[in-house]
Design an enzyme around this catalytic site. Structure first.
Site, mmCIF file in Angstrom:
data_model
loop_
_atom_site.group_PDB
_atom_site.id
_atom_site.type_symbol
_atom_site.label_atom_id
_atom_site.label_comp_id
_atom_site.label_asym_id
_atom_site.label_seq_id
_atom_site.Cartn_x
_atom_site.Cartn_y
_atom_site.Cartn_z
ATOM 1 N N GLU A 79 48.918 50.083 42.088
ATOM 2 C CA GLU A 79 47.640 50.465 41.492
ATOM 3 C C GLU A 79 46.609 50.678 42.594
ATOM 4 O O GLU A 79 45.420 50.768 42.333
ATOM 5 C CB GLU A 79 47.162 49.420 40.486
ATOM 6 C CG GLU A 79 46.992 48.032 41.044
ATOM 7 C CD GLU A 79 46.376 47.080 40.029
ATOM 8 O OE1 GLU A 79 45.250 47.328 39.611
ATOM 9 O OE2 GLU A 79 47.045 46.097 39.666
ATOM 10 N N CYS A 111 49.016 45.464 37.198
ATOM 11 C CA CYS A 111 50.047 44.585 37.779
ATOM 12 C C CYS A 111 51.393 44.713 37.073
ATOM 13 O O CYS A 111 52.390 44.137 37.532
ATOM 14 C CB CYS A 111 49.592 43.136 37.734
ATOM 15 S SG CYS A 111 48.070 42.859 38.612
ATOM 16 N N HIS A 233 53.183 36.344 36.160
ATOM 17 C CA HIS A 233 52.297 37.104 37.047
ATOM 18 C C HIS A 233 51.237 36.137 37.570
ATOM 19 O O HIS A 233 50.632 35.386 36.800
ATOM 20 C CB HIS A 233 51.639 38.271 36.293
ATOM 21 C CG HIS A 233 50.477 38.841 37.051
ATOM 22 N ND1 HIS A 233 50.605 39.322 38.327
ATOM 23 C CD2 HIS A 233 49.147 38.961 36.744
ATOM 24 C CE1 HIS A 233 49.426 39.728 38.770
ATOM 25 N NE2 HIS A 233 48.521 39.515 37.822
HETATM 26 P P1 HMG Z 1 34.717 31.912 38.519
HETATM 27 O O1 HMG Z 1 33.474 32.165 37.734
HETATM 28 O O2 HMG Z 1 34.705 32.276 39.957
HETATM 29 O O3 HMG Z 1 35.121 30.394 38.521
HETATM 30 O O4 HMG Z 1 35.869 32.689 37.773
HETATM 31 P P2 HMG Z 1 34.949 29.232 37.419
HETATM 32 O O5 HMG Z 1 33.575 28.737 37.460
HETATM 33 O O6 HMG Z 1 35.511 29.657 36.085
HETATM 34 O O7 HMG Z 1 35.906 28.177 38.088
HETATM 35 C C1 HMG Z 1 37.277 28.413 38.162
HETATM 36 C C2 HMG Z 1 37.981 27.084 37.908
HETATM 37 O O8 HMG Z 1 37.608 26.196 38.956
HETATM 38 C C3 HMG Z 1 37.527 26.403 36.604
HETATM 39 O O9 HMG Z 1 38.656 25.740 36.093
HETATM 40 C C4 HMG Z 1 36.512 25.394 37.078
HETATM 41 O O10 HMG Z 1 36.373 24.265 36.216
HETATM 42 C C5 HMG Z 1 37.117 24.985 38.406
HETATM 43 P P3 HMG Z 1 39.198 26.094 34.610
HETATM 44 O O11 HMG Z 1 38.057 25.964 33.678
HETATM 45 O O12 HMG Z 1 39.688 27.519 34.698
HETATM 46 O O13 HMG Z 1 40.309 25.111 34.411
HETATM 47 N N1 HMG Z 1 36.127 24.440 39.355
HETATM 48 C C6 HMG Z 1 36.369 23.362 40.130
HETATM 49 N N2 HMG Z 1 37.453 22.553 40.243
HETATM 50 C C7 HMG Z 1 37.390 21.532 41.154
HETATM 51 N N3 HMG Z 1 36.281 21.293 41.921
HETATM 52 C C8 HMG Z 1 35.179 22.066 41.824
HETATM 53 C C9 HMG Z 1 35.202 23.165 40.905
HETATM 54 N N4 HMG Z 1 34.318 24.132 40.576
HETATM 55 C C10 HMG Z 1 34.895 24.902 39.628
HETATM 56 N N5 HMG Z 1 34.125 21.813 42.593
HETATM 57 C C11 HMG Z 1 37.946 33.824 37.672
HETATM 58 C C12 HMG Z 1 37.260 32.484 37.927
HETATM 59 C C13 HMG Z 1 39.436 33.629 37.606
HETATM 60 C C14 HMG Z 1 37.445 34.379 36.346
HETATM 61 C C15 HMG Z 1 37.560 34.773 38.840
HETATM 62 O O14 HMG Z 1 38.169 34.318 40.030
HETATM 63 C C16 HMG Z 1 37.947 36.230 38.617
HETATM 64 O O15 HMG Z 1 37.205 36.996 38.014
HETATM 65 N N6 HMG Z 1 39.175 36.646 39.133
HETATM 66 C C17 HMG Z 1 39.667 38.017 38.970
HETATM 67 C C18 HMG Z 1 40.282 38.249 37.617
HETATM 68 C C19 HMG Z 1 41.590 37.523 37.424
HETATM 69 O O16 HMG Z 1 42.257 37.137 38.364
HETATM 70 N N7 HMG Z 1 42.015 37.400 36.149
HETATM 71 C C20 HMG Z 1 43.270 36.737 35.833
HETATM 72 C C21 HMG Z 1 43.910 37.281 34.541
HETATM 73 S S1 HMG Z 1 44.018 39.060 34.527
HETATM 74 C C22 HMG Z 1 45.315 39.426 35.612
HETATM 75 O O17 HMG Z 1 46.029 38.565 36.032
HETATM 76 C C23 HMG Z 1 45.464 40.840 36.046
HETATM 77 C C24 HMG Z 1 45.047 41.162 37.470
HETATM 78 O O18 HMG Z 1 45.999 40.658 38.378
HETATM 79 C C25 HMG Z 1 44.822 42.659 37.649
HETATM 80 C C26 HMG Z 1 45.948 43.624 37.265
HETATM 81 O O19 HMG Z 1 46.621 43.516 36.260
HETATM 82 O O20 HMG Z 1 46.082 44.617 38.021
HETATM 83 C C27 HMG Z 1 43.710 40.498 37.825
#
Ligand code: HMG
Length: 392
Positions: A79, A111, A233
């Site tokens: 992609e 993906c 994935h």
């Molecule tokens: P975010 O806003 O950066 O982080 O978004 P958050 O505030 O949700 O924190 C993440 C986790 O860390 C949470 O845990 C927090 O509690 C924890 P959860 O609620 O998930 O269990 N946390 C802590 N833990 C310990 N100590 C601390 C602390 N602070 C927070 N101090 C997000 C996270 C994944 C949304 C972001 O990184 C993102 O947008 N990533 C890109 C999208 C993505 O990877 N999506 C996954 C599903 S889609 C997919 O897999 C397809 C893809 O590969 C693309 C394709 O298909 O081509 C992306």
């Protein structure tokens, strides 16, 4: 007749950004990354590395073991396309010096593309057992600076040889799949970085897993208990735990923490230090499982869940073949990962914003120490260098 993965090898960039460096720069607690999303490092490609050079690096050790003129098709999933018309597979075909009696195509759906390529190869070999197909999944995950996705970048390519009597994984008939037209992650043609609705994307991923699983059960009659190990994935390694929890809850399985970990943990190790490699990520996870499992996996049935935002998902299974351990590239994977150089945040930004004044005419500075590199763009044509052939 069995058909499946005969050899599998992955490659990544020779540079990484540590999430410790990243956390310090952003003023965020490191545990958010190491525990919250389960990531330690992300591989960062220099400007003279792209999906073709990564793919060639992934394919090299496989081709060194076979008669490369026997490859009948190159199915290249990505992609991170480099051309709107010519397939990345054609660039790769030239760089690797494959036979002209070969079909070559690029496949895309986020993906999911790698699984689409693998299943297409599987079907082609079933239709004609003489086929020996090189399946490639290669991607560079790039998000906007300071966006939620920035900590989940990475890059990598996996190469798989698909043929009859495979020595690693025989793919089983029947799978479950699911498509829904959603906007959780996308990259319009004019953008070099993806847009994502992060939290929504994780929800869509988990719902797609349930839908694909139910379809898989309908299609195959197999049960959760008949599967020994699970690869999902992996956009970030904690997603594997969320996925496995969702699946165990869906099927009503009660696993001890030790069994839960045994079923998924070996598959998370490489992705934790490579980051997201989009279409390659599931298969780097599979390599990770094979390379890290403490016990012999012979006859183990793997469940593989592929998810591509947008969205398409598939759940399928395969059985590990006797003697598989003798054809793994474990040592090569681990050496390549351990030899990567770490980047400062400033170095990372220099790679992130390459200094390209004219995209039709550019000579790239030599950063990439790998066997293949993108050396220049001349009259809008990409020039690749095969460093095996370069005289000293
Ligand atoms: P975010 O806003 O950066 O982080 O978004 P958050 O505030 O949700 O924190 C993440 C986790 O860390 C949470 O845990 C927090 O509690 C924890 P959860 O609620 O998930 O269990 N946390 C802590 N833990 C310990 N100590 C601390 C602390 N602070 C927070 N101090 C997000 C996270 C994944 C949304 C972001 O990184 C993102 O947008 N990533 C890109 C999208 C993505 O990877 N999506 C996954 C599903 S889609 C997919 O897999 C397809 C893809 O590969 C693309 C394709 O298909 O081509 C992306």
């Amino acid at each position: 007749m069995t058909v499946g993965i005969d050899l599998i090898h992955f490659a990544t960039a020779d540079f990484y950004l540590g999430l410790d460096t990243f956390a310090q720069e952003k003023g965020t607690a490191l545990e958010k990354y190491t525990q919250g999303i389960g990531q330690e490092k992300m591989s960062i490609a220099p400007p003279d590395e792209d999906i073709v050079t990564l793919a060639a690096k992934a394919a090299d050790p496989i081709l060194a073991q076979i008669d490369k003129q026997a490859i009948t098709a190159v199915l290249f999933a990505t992609e991170s396309g480099i051309d709107q018309s010519k397939s990345a597979g054609a660039f790769l075909h030239g760089l690797l010096g494959l036979s002209h009696r070969c079909r070559t195509i690029e496949l895309k759906h986020a993906c999911y593309g790698g699984t689409a390529a693998l299943q297409m190869a599987n079907a082609l070999v079933h239709a004609n057992p003489k086929e020996q197909i090189l399946v490639i999944a290669s991607d560079i995950a790039k998000y906007d600076i300071d966006s939620s996705g920035e900590a989940t970048q990475g890059c990598g390519a996996v190469a798989m040889l698909v043929k009859t009597d495979p020595r690693i994984l025989a793919i089983e008939p029947g799978s479950g799949y699911y498509t829904d037209d959603v906007m959780d992650f996308w990259r319009p043609n004019h953008r070099t970085t993806a847009l994502v609705d992060g939290k929504y994307s994780t929800k869509v991923y988990l719902n797609s897993l349930k839908q694909a699983w139910w379809h898989f059960v309908e299609q195959t009659g197999r049960t959760f208990e008949q599967i020994d190990a699970f690869c999902y994935h992996i956009p970030f390694s904690r997603m594997t735990e969320k996925a496995h929890k969702t699946l165990t809850k869906t099927v009503g399985a009660r696993l001890s923490p030790a069994t839960f970990a045994q079923q998924v943990q070996p598959g998370q190790q490489y992705n934790r230090i490579v980051g997201n490699s989009y279409s390659a990520s599931l298969f780097i996870g599979f390599c990770s499982f094979l390379d890290h499992a403490p016990d012999d996996l012979t006859d183990h049935r793997f469940g593989l869940f592929s998810y591509g935002s947008g969205c398409v998902a598939e759940f399928f299974t395969g059985k590990v073949q006797s003697g598989y351990e003798s054809v793994l590239f474990k040592q090569q994977h681990q050496t390549a990962l351990s030899q990567r150089q770490s980047l400062s945040y400033q170095d990372y930004l220099r790679f992130y914003y390459p200094n390209i004044e004219d995209p039709d005419h550019t000579v790239f500075a030599h950063h990439n120490p790998g066997p293949y590199r993108l050396s220049a763009i001349k009259q809008a044509m990409r020039q690749y260098q095969n460093c095996h052939k370069t005289s000293p």
